[in-house]
Design a protein around this motif. Structure first.
Motif, PDB file in Angstrom:
ATOM      1  N   SER A 326       0.849  -1.198   0.000  1.00 54.37           N
ATOM      2  CA  SER A 326       0.000   0.000   0.000  1.00 54.37           C
ATOM      3  C   SER A 326       0.881   1.243   0.000  1.00 54.37           C
ATOM      4  CB  SER A 326      -0.908   0.025   1.237  1.00 54.37           C
ATOM      5  OG  SER A 326      -1.731  -1.115   1.287  1.00 54.37           O
ATOM      6  N   ILE A 327       0.382   2.306  -0.625  1.00 57.30           N
ATOM      7  CA  ILE A 327       1.110   3.569  -0.648  1.00 57.30           C
ATOM      8  C   ILE A 327       0.785   4.354   0.620  1.00 57.30           C
ATOM      9  CG2 ILE A 327       1.524   5.716  -1.907  1.00 57.30           C
ATOM     10  CD1 ILE A 327       2.469   3.124  -3.324  1.00 57.30           C
ATOM     11  N   GLY A 328       1.798   4.617   1.426  1.00 53.32           N
ATOM     12  CA  GLY A 328       1.617   5.369   2.663  1.00 53.32           C
ATOM     13  C   GLY A 328       2.071   6.805   2.518  1.00 53.32           C
ATOM     14  N   LYS A 329       2.228   7.455   3.648  1.00 52.85           N
ATOM     15  CA  LYS A 329       2.810   8.790   3.641  1.00 52.85           C
ATOM     16  C   LYS A 329       4.285   8.684   3.252  1.00 52.85           C
ATOM     17  CE  LYS A 329      -0.268  10.912   7.042  1.00 52.85           C
ATOM     18  NZ  LYS A 329      -0.352  11.645   8.333  1.00 52.85           N
ATOM     19  N   HIS A 330       4.880   9.811   2.845  1.00 56.71           N
ATOM     20  CA  HIS A 330       6.252   9.780   2.335  1.00 56.71           C
ATOM     21  C   HIS A 330       7.213   9.177   3.355  1.00 56.71           C
ATOM     22  CE1 HIS A 330       9.498  10.841  -0.343  1.00 56.71           C
ATOM     23  NE2 HIS A 330      10.132  11.482   0.642  1.00 56.71           N
ATOM     24  N   GLU A 331       7.054   9.549   4.627  1.00 61.56           N
ATOM     25  CA  GLU A 331       7.974   9.024   5.646  1.00 61.56           C
ATOM     26  C   GLU A 331       7.780   7.519   5.857  1.00 61.56           C
ATOM     27  OE1 GLU A 331       4.682  11.364   7.895  1.00 61.56           O
ATOM     28  OE2 GLU A 331       5.851  11.531   6.022  1.00 61.56           O
ATOM     29  N   GLU A 332       6.550   7.026   5.680  1.00 63.17           N
ATOM     30  CA  GLU A 332       6.315   5.590   5.794  1.00 63.17           C
ATOM     31  C   GLU A 332       6.921   4.850   4.607  1.00 63.17           C
ATOM     32  OE1 GLU A 332       2.056   5.360   8.105  1.00 63.17           O
ATOM     33  OE2 GLU A 332       2.028   6.047   6.021  1.00 63.17           O
ATOM     34  N   ASN A 333       6.784   5.420   3.433  1.00 64.26           N
ATOM     35  CA  ASN A 333       7.377   4.809   2.246  1.00 64.26           C
ATOM     36  C   ASN A 333       8.899   4.788   2.335  1.00 64.26           C
ATOM     37  OD1 ASN A 333       4.755   4.569   1.219  1.00 64.26           O
ATOM     38  ND2 ASN A 333       4.861   6.577   0.228  1.00 64.26           N
ATOM     39  N   LEU A 334       9.484   5.873   2.857  1.00 66.60           N
ATOM     40  CA  LEU A 334      10.933   5.914   3.038  1.00 66.60           C
ATOM     41  C   LEU A 334      11.400   4.854   4.029  1.00 66.60           C
ATOM     42  CD1 LEU A 334      11.769   9.742   3.128  1.00 66.60           C
ATOM     43  CD2 LEU A 334      12.331   8.100   1.323  1.00 66.60           C
ATOM     44  N   ALA A 335      10.617   4.642   5.097  1.00 68.20           N
ATOM     45  CA  ALA A 335      10.973   3.624   6.085  1.00 68.20           C
ATOM     46  C   ALA A 335      11.032   2.242   5.447  1.00 68.20           C
ATOM     47  CB  ALA A 335       9.972   3.648   7.242  1.00 68.20           C
ATOM     48  N   LEU A 336      10.074   1.957   4.558  1.00 64.48           N
ATOM     49  CA  LEU A 336      10.085   0.684   3.850  1.00 64.48           C
ATOM     50  C   LEU A 336      11.314   0.575   2.956  1.00 64.48           C
ATOM     51  CD1 LEU A 336       8.844  -1.967   2.771  1.00 64.48           C
ATOM     52  CD2 LEU A 336       7.561  -0.574   1.125  1.00 64.48           C
ATOM     53  N   LEU A 337      11.599   1.610   2.193  1.00 57.12           N
ATOM     54  CA  LEU A 337      12.743   1.576   1.288  1.00 57.12           C
ATOM     55  C   LEU A 337      14.054   1.417   2.043  1.00 57.12           C
ATOM     56  CD1 LEU A 337      11.638   4.414  -1.158  1.00 57.12           C
ATOM     57  CD2 LEU A 337      11.652   1.952  -1.635  1.00 57.12           C
ATOM     58  N   GLN A 338      14.179   2.107   3.162  1.00 59.97           N
ATOM     59  CA  GLN A 338      15.402   2.009   3.962  1.00 59.97           C
ATOM     60  C   GLN A 338      15.560   0.612   4.545  1.00 59.97           C
ATOM     61  OE1 GLN A 338      14.802   5.258   6.686  1.00 59.97           O
ATOM     62  NE2 GLN A 338      15.213   6.817   5.111  1.00 59.97           N
ATOM     63  N   ALA A 339      14.452   0.002   4.978  1.00 58.83           N
ATOM     64  CA  ALA A 339      14.523  -1.356   5.488  1.00 58.83           C
ATOM     65  C   ALA A 339      14.940  -2.326   4.386  1.00 58.83           C
ATOM     66  CB  ALA A 339      13.188  -1.764   6.087  1.00 58.83           C
ATOM     67  N   LEU A 340      14.404  -2.133   3.184  1.00 61.93           N
ATOM     68  CA  LEU A 340      14.733  -3.018   2.063  1.00 61.93           C
ATOM     69  C   LEU A 340      16.201  -2.893   1.651  1.00 61.93           C
ATOM     70  CD1 LEU A 340      11.518  -2.614  -0.111  1.00 61.93           C
ATOM     71  CD2 LEU A 340      12.248  -4.690   1.099  1.00 61.93           C
ATOM     72  N   GLU A 341      16.779  -1.704   1.828  1.00 63.57           N
ATOM     73  CA  GLU A 341      18.198  -1.522   1.510  1.00 63.57           C
ATOM     74  C   GLU A 341      19.085  -2.400   2.390  1.00 63.57           C
ATOM     75  OE1 GLU A 341      19.118   2.584   1.841  1.00 63.57           O
ATOM     76  OE2 GLU A 341      18.008   3.170   0.033  1.00 63.57           O
ATOM     77  N   LYS A 342      18.615  -2.704   3.611  1.00 62.03           N
ATOM     78  CA  LYS A 342      19.409  -3.511   4.560  1.00 62.03           C
ATOM     79  C   LYS A 342      19.159  -5.009   4.379  1.00 62.03           C
ATOM     80  CE  LYS A 342      17.687  -1.399   8.134  1.00 62.03           C
ATOM     81  NZ  LYS A 342      17.440  -1.107   9.584  1.00 62.03           N
TER      82      LYS A 342
END
Length: 344
Positions: A326-342
Motif C-alpha cells: 500500500s502507498i503510505g505517507k512519504h515518511e512511511e514509504n521511506l521507512a520501507l525503502l530504507q529497510a529493504l536496503e538492509k
C-alpha cells in the motif's frame, strides 16, 4: 437480460419487509414516542434514518447519480452479501468471477452456499469476456468484476467489460473500490444504459474512512429496492452518517490526498525498481503496487521483524512470490525503502 423477477429468489420477491418506526413516520416532530427509545442521551438515543436520506443527497451530488440508484451498506461487504441473498438460490445457482480478485466474493458465496466459479486472468492480469461467459449457464446469477482489481492493481479492459454487460443475462457487478486512483472513468455513467449493472464504491480508500465502514452500491431503482427490502432496518449508524457527511463536505482535501498518493505511487515504483530483490512491478491504477520478488515469504518475515507490514500474496492464484504494498505517507514509504536496503 432476464427480468428482475426471474433473477430474484422467489421467497425474496414475495416476502413483506419489516417496517420500522422511522419508515412509518417520515419528517420532523417535537415529541417522539413511537420507537421505544430512551428519552435521554440525545442524539444517540434515537434510531438513525433507515434510508440515510441526507447522506445520500450529498453523495449523489458528487457521484452524479440519483438517490434512488444508491444503496448504502456496512462497507462494500454488506451489498456483496445482499446480492447473494437476493438473487442466488443456495445449492442451485452459481456465480462467475475472475481470479485473482477480492476474496469476499468467494467468502460470501461459501456463506450463502452458492457455487463460485473462477476464471483465471491471463499473464497481463486481464480477462476474456468469452471465457467468462462460457462458464455461465442458466443458473448463473452474478458475474463479479473488480476494476481496478485487487490484488493486481490494474484496470480491467473496458471493451471486455462492455461485452459482459451486453452478453450476460444476469447481473454484472463492477467493484470500483479503487476507482478514485484510476485514469479510467467510472461505470456509473452506464447505469441507465445497463439495467443489469451494479457498481460498488467505498469510503474506505480515497476518502480515508475505512473505520466508519461505509460502502455504496449503485444500480437501477428496481435492484436498489430489492436491496433495501432485505437489509437490516438501521444498518448505517448515526455516527457513520455524520462522519460521511463531514468527509463529503471536505471533498477538496480528499482530492489533495489522492494527488499525493498518486505522486508517492510513482516515487515508490521508481525506487523499488532499483532493488535487486524486486523482479517485476505490475502496472497499478490503485493505491497499492503488486510486486514480484525473489522470495516473498522471506522478505515479508524480514519486514515484519522491522515493524513494517505489507501483504504477502504468495499463496494467491497467479501471484507466486508477490507482495502487495500500500502507498503510505512519504515518511512511511521511506521507512520501507530504507529497510529493504538492509535486506540481504
Amino acid at each position: 437480460m432476464k427480468t428482475l423477477q426471474e433473477l430474484t429468489r422467489p421467497n425474496i420477491w414475495k416476502f413483506k419487509p419489516y417496517s420500522c418506526a422511522r419508515d412509518e413516520f417520515k419528517g420532523e416532530a417535537s415529541v417522539y414516542l413511537d420507537a421505544n427509545e430512551n428519552p435521554n442521551n440525545s442524539p444517540y438515543n434515537r434510531y438513525p434514518d433507515p434510508r440515510q436520506s441526507a447522506l445520500k443527497e450529498k453523495i449523489v451530488q458528487i457521484k452524479h447519480a440519483r438517490a434512488t440508484q444508491l444503496f448504502l451498506g456496512v462497507g462494500s461487504d454488506e451489498p456483496i452479501d445482499l446480492l447473494y441473498r437476493a438473487f442466488c438460490e443456495p445449492r442451485l445457482d452459481n456465480v462467475v468471477a475472475i481470479a485473482p480478485t477480492y476474496g469476499m466474493y468467494g467468502v460470501c458465496a461459501d456463506v450463502n452456499d452458492v457455487e463460485y466459479r473462477q476464471v483465471p486472468l491471463n499473464a497481463e492480469f486481464q480477462f476474456s469476456a468469452a471465457e467468462l461467459l462460457a462458464r455461465c449457464d442458466e443458473h448463473t446469477k452474478l458475474i463479479w468484476l473488480c476494476s481496478p482489481n485487487n490484488p493486481t492493481g490494474n484496470n480491467m479492459q473496458a471493451e471486455e467489460i462492455e461485452r459482459i454487460l451486453a452478453g450476460f443475462d444476469g447481473i454484472t457487478v463492477i467493484d470500483e473500490a479503487y476507482i478514485d486512483f484510476s485514469t479510467q472513468p467510472s461505470w456509473l455513467k452506464k447505469l441507465d444504459e445497463y439495467p443489469n449493472l451494479v457498481v460498488l464504491q467505498t469510503f474506505s480508500k480515497a476518502w480515508g474512512s475505512a473505520a466508519i465502514r461505509l460502502g455504496m452500491a449503485f444500480a437501477s431503482e428496481a435492484i436498489i429496492d430489492i436491496l433495501n427490502k432485505i437489509k437490516y432496518p438501521y444498518n448505517i449508524s448515526l455516527p457513520t452518517q455524520q462522519q460521511a457527511i463531514k468527509m463529503l463536505e471536505n471533498a477538496p482535501q480528499v482530492q489533495l490526498w489522492i494527488r499525493e498518493i498518486l505522486k508517492e505511487r510513482t516515487f515508490m515504483q521508481n525506487e523499488l525498481r532499483k532493488n535487486k530483490h524486486f523482479l517485476h512491478l505490475y502496472p497499478s491504477d490503485a493505491n497499492f503496487i503488486l510486486c514480484k520478488v525473489t522470495n516473498a515469504n522471506r522478505i515479508y518475515a524480514y519486514l515484519v521483524s522491522e515493524g513494517i507490514i505489507v501483504r504477502n500474496r504468495n499463496s494467491v492464484t497467479l501471484c507466486e512470490n508477490c507482495l502487495r504494498i500500500s502507498i503510505g505517507k512519504h515518511e512511511e514509504n521511506l521507512a520501507l525503502l530504507q529497510a529493504l536496503e538492509k535486506y540481504a
